[in-house]
Enzyme design. Structure first.
Site, PDB file in Angstrom:
ATOM      1  N   ASP A   1       0.875  -1.159   0.000  1.00 29.10           N
ATOM      2  CA  ASP A   1       0.000   0.000   0.000  1.00 29.10           C
ATOM      3  C   ASP A   1       0.922   1.221   0.000  1.00 29.10           C
ATOM      4  OD1 ASP A   1      -2.320   1.624   0.407  1.00 29.10           O
ATOM      5  OD2 ASP A   1      -1.776   1.753   2.535  1.00 29.10           O
ATOM      6  N   LEU A   2       0.384   2.379  -0.336  1.00 31.09           N
ATOM      7  CA  LEU A   2       1.217   3.590  -0.412  1.00 31.09           C
ATOM      8  C   LEU A   2       0.947   4.538   0.770  1.00 31.09           C
ATOM      9  CD1 LEU A   2       3.103   5.510  -2.102  1.00 31.09           C
ATOM     10  CD2 LEU A   2       1.014   6.362  -3.172  1.00 31.09           C
ATOM     11  N   ASP A   3      -0.281   5.112   0.764  1.00 30.95           N
ATOM     12  CA  ASP A   3      -0.612   6.142   1.752  1.00 30.95           C
ATOM     13  C   ASP A   3      -0.630   5.543   3.157  1.00 30.95           C
ATOM     14  OD1 ASP A   3      -1.113   8.208  -0.215  1.00 30.95           O
ATOM     15  OD2 ASP A   3      -2.990   7.194  -0.681  1.00 30.95           O
TER      16      ASP A   3
ATOM     17  N   THR B   1       1.024  10.163   3.849  1.00 29.87           N
ATOM     18  CA  THR B   1       0.013  10.960   3.124  1.00 29.87           C
ATOM     19  C   THR B   1      -1.402  10.715   3.633  1.00 29.87           C
ATOM     20  OG1 THR B   1       0.473   9.287   1.482  1.00 29.87           O
ATOM     21  CG2 THR B   1       1.065  11.547   0.905  1.00 29.87           C
TER      22      THR B   1
ATOM     23  N   LYS C   1      -9.331   5.440   5.498  1.00 31.85           N
ATOM     24  CA  LYS C   1      -8.062   4.878   5.019  1.00 31.85           C
ATOM     25  C   LYS C   1      -8.333   3.706   4.076  1.00 31.85           C
ATOM     26  CE  LYS C   1      -5.126   6.079   8.924  1.00 31.85           C
ATOM     27  NZ  LYS C   1      -4.505   5.574  10.157  1.00 31.85           N
TER      28      LYS C   1
ATOM     29  N   SER D   1      -2.055   0.361  -4.441  1.00 28.32           N
ATOM     30  CA  SER D   1      -2.655   1.547  -3.812  1.00 28.32           C
ATOM     31  C   SER D   1      -3.947   1.918  -4.510  1.00 28.32           C
ATOM     32  CB  SER D   1      -1.685   2.730  -3.922  1.00 28.32           C
ATOM     33  OG  SER D   1      -2.345   3.922  -3.552  1.00 28.32           O
ATOM     34  N   ALA D   2      -4.933   2.316  -3.708  1.00 31.04           N
ATOM     35  CA  ALA D   2      -6.218   2.768  -4.266  1.00 31.04           C
ATOM     36  C   ALA D   2      -6.125   4.176  -4.830  1.00 31.04           C
ATOM     37  CB  ALA D   2      -7.279   2.737  -3.166  1.00 31.04           C
TER      38      ALA D   2
ATOM     39  N   ASN E   1      -3.526   9.204  -7.351  1.00 27.94           N
ATOM     40  CA  ASN E   1      -2.380  10.120  -7.260  1.00 27.94           C
ATOM     41  C   ASN E   1      -1.076   9.385  -6.964  1.00 27.94           C
ATOM     42  OD1 ASN E   1      -3.747  12.783  -7.497  1.00 27.94           O
ATOM     43  ND2 ASN E   1      -4.821  12.075  -5.662  1.00 27.94           N
TER      44      ASN E   1
ATOM     45  N   LYS F   1     -10.705  -1.979  -1.960  1.00 25.46           N
ATOM     46  CA  LYS F   1     -10.522  -2.608  -0.651  1.00 25.46           C
ATOM     47  C   LYS F   1     -11.793  -2.389   0.158  1.00 25.46           C
ATOM     48  CE  LYS F   1      -5.689  -1.208  -1.040  1.00 25.46           C
ATOM     49  NZ  LYS F   1      -4.602  -0.320  -0.590  1.00 25.46           N
TER      50      LYS F   1
ATOM     51  N   GLU G   1       0.082  -2.993   4.786  1.00 25.46           N
ATOM     52  CA  GLU G   1      -1.065  -2.073   4.846  1.00 25.46           C
ATOM     53  C   GLU G   1      -1.177  -1.345   6.177  1.00 25.46           C
ATOM     54  OE1 GLU G   1      -3.696  -0.702   3.688  1.00 25.46           O
ATOM     55  OE2 GLU G   1      -3.919  -1.557   1.698  1.00 25.46           O
ATOM     56  N   ASP G   2      -1.739  -0.138   6.141  1.00 31.70           N
ATOM     57  CA  ASP G   2      -2.027   0.592   7.389  1.00 31.70           C
ATOM     58  C   ASP G   2      -3.527   0.688   7.648  1.00 31.70           C
ATOM     59  OD1 ASP G   2      -2.462   2.393   5.221  1.00 31.70           O
ATOM     60  OD2 ASP G   2      -2.565   4.016   6.686  1.00 31.70           O
TER      61      ASP G   2
HETATM   62  C1  BG6 Z   1      -5.866   5.391  -0.477  1.00 31.54           C
HETATM   63  C2  BG6 Z   1      -6.079   6.246   0.753  1.00 31.54           C
HETATM   64  O1  BG6 Z   1      -4.519   5.034  -0.556  1.00 31.54           O
HETATM   65  O2  BG6 Z   1      -6.229   6.112  -1.648  1.00 31.54           O
HETATM   66  C3  BG6 Z   1      -7.512   6.747   0.796  1.00 31.54           C
HETATM   67  O3  BG6 Z   1      -5.801   5.485   1.906  1.00 31.54           O
HETATM   68  C4  BG6 Z   1      -7.833   7.469  -0.500  1.00 31.54           C
HETATM   69  O4  BG6 Z   1      -7.654   7.625   1.909  1.00 31.54           O
HETATM   70  C5  BG6 Z   1      -7.586   6.539  -1.676  1.00 31.54           C
HETATM   71  O5  BG6 Z   1      -9.202   7.873  -0.519  1.00 31.54           O
HETATM   72  C6  BG6 Z   1      -7.865   7.199  -3.028  1.00 31.54           C
HETATM   73  O6  BG6 Z   1      -6.961   8.233  -3.226  1.00 31.54           O
HETATM   74  P1  BG6 Z   1      -7.028   9.305  -4.384  1.00 31.54           P
HETATM   75  O7  BG6 Z   1      -5.658   9.943  -4.329  1.00 31.54           O
HETATM   76  O8  BG6 Z   1      -7.259   8.581  -5.674  1.00 31.54           O
HETATM   77  O9  BG6 Z   1      -8.131  10.266  -4.073  1.00 31.54           O
HETATM   78 MG    MG Z   2      -2.928   3.174   3.361  1.00 33.15          MG
END
Ligand code: BG6
Ligand code: MG
Length: 223
Positions: free
Chosen positions: A13-15, A21, A49, A120-121, A124, A151, A175-176
């Protein structure tokens, strides 16, 4: 739990794992909620999250209990406003924003021959990895726009493993988010949580801090 020796890849996972982030996502949603006069709830921080931008907006709008029928155009405008807030916050990101120990782990994994993928979802994610200077470590990245189910569905981790040419059972997911841990478990990979054990109750292995994420600590945590 499968044996550590059967592990061939890591799905990240990223964020909130590679960089913090998740606090920027929270701040950007909080700003939007304030603009919409929706009271911010402390529980949103964990709930949002891991889930998509659209799913996050639905959680916030549903929290009012008013069930107003917003038009699709209204919802797109709200999600865009949040993303604009988020993109402004991302301008602060530099390689110094990489979570402690993460780059060392990526180097260690590469040297040991493990495959590394991004699950990552976030749409960005490419910008974030670029700003951190970590793009080259990831040989596969799932494009979240191509997923049917986010997820906690297992799809993103299944896809990430497949892009690496692996079975999910040959992978460790990191994952967090509770939703992310559920997704890893449902895919049949080993779940490693970053954060509090009280929150990430379903993680098979859990570390409070990213510094503890070393290959040796992960290997020792298998049983
Ligand atoms: C996940 C975050 O990595 O990405 C979520 O944990 C976030 O909080 C999701 O909503 C989608 O991100 P983005 O950047 O496409 O709006
Ligand atoms: Mg995360």
């Amino acid at each position: 739990m499968q044996k550590f020796q059967s592990i061939k890849g890591f799905l990240f996972d990223l964020d909130g794992v590679i960089t913090d982030t998740s606090i920027y996502h929270e701040m950007a949603w909080h700003q939007l909620a304030d603009q919409l006069n929706i009271p911010w709830q402390a529980a949103f921080a964990e709930q949002l999250k891991g889930i998509s931008r659209e799913a996050s907006l639905a959680v916030i709008l549903d929290s009012t209990g008013k069930h107003v029928d917003y038009s699709e155009a209204d919802k797109v405008a709200m999600a865009t406003a949040k993303n604009d807030n988020y993109l402004k916050l991302l301008q602060q990101l530099t390689p110094d924003s990489i979570a402690p120990g993460i780059e060392a782990l990526l180097v260690e994994l590469k040297q040991a021959g493990y495959a590394i993928g991004l699950a990552s979802a976030s749409k960005n994610a490419p910008i974030v990895l670029e700003r951190l200077g970590l793009s080259d470590y990831f040989e596969a990245r799932v494009d979240p726009a191509t997923l049917k189910n986010g997820k906690p569905a297992p799809e993103i981790f299944e896809r990430c493993a497949a892009l690496l040419g692996l079975q999910p059972t040959e992978c460790i997911g990191v994952e967090d988010a509770q939703s992310g841990i559920e997704a890893i478990n449902a895919a049949g990979a080993i779940s490693v949580g970053i954060g509090s054990k009280e929150v990430l109750t379903k993680a098979q292995i859990c570390f409070e801090q990213t510094q503890a994420l070393t290959l040796e600590n992960i290997r020792n945590a298998f049983h």
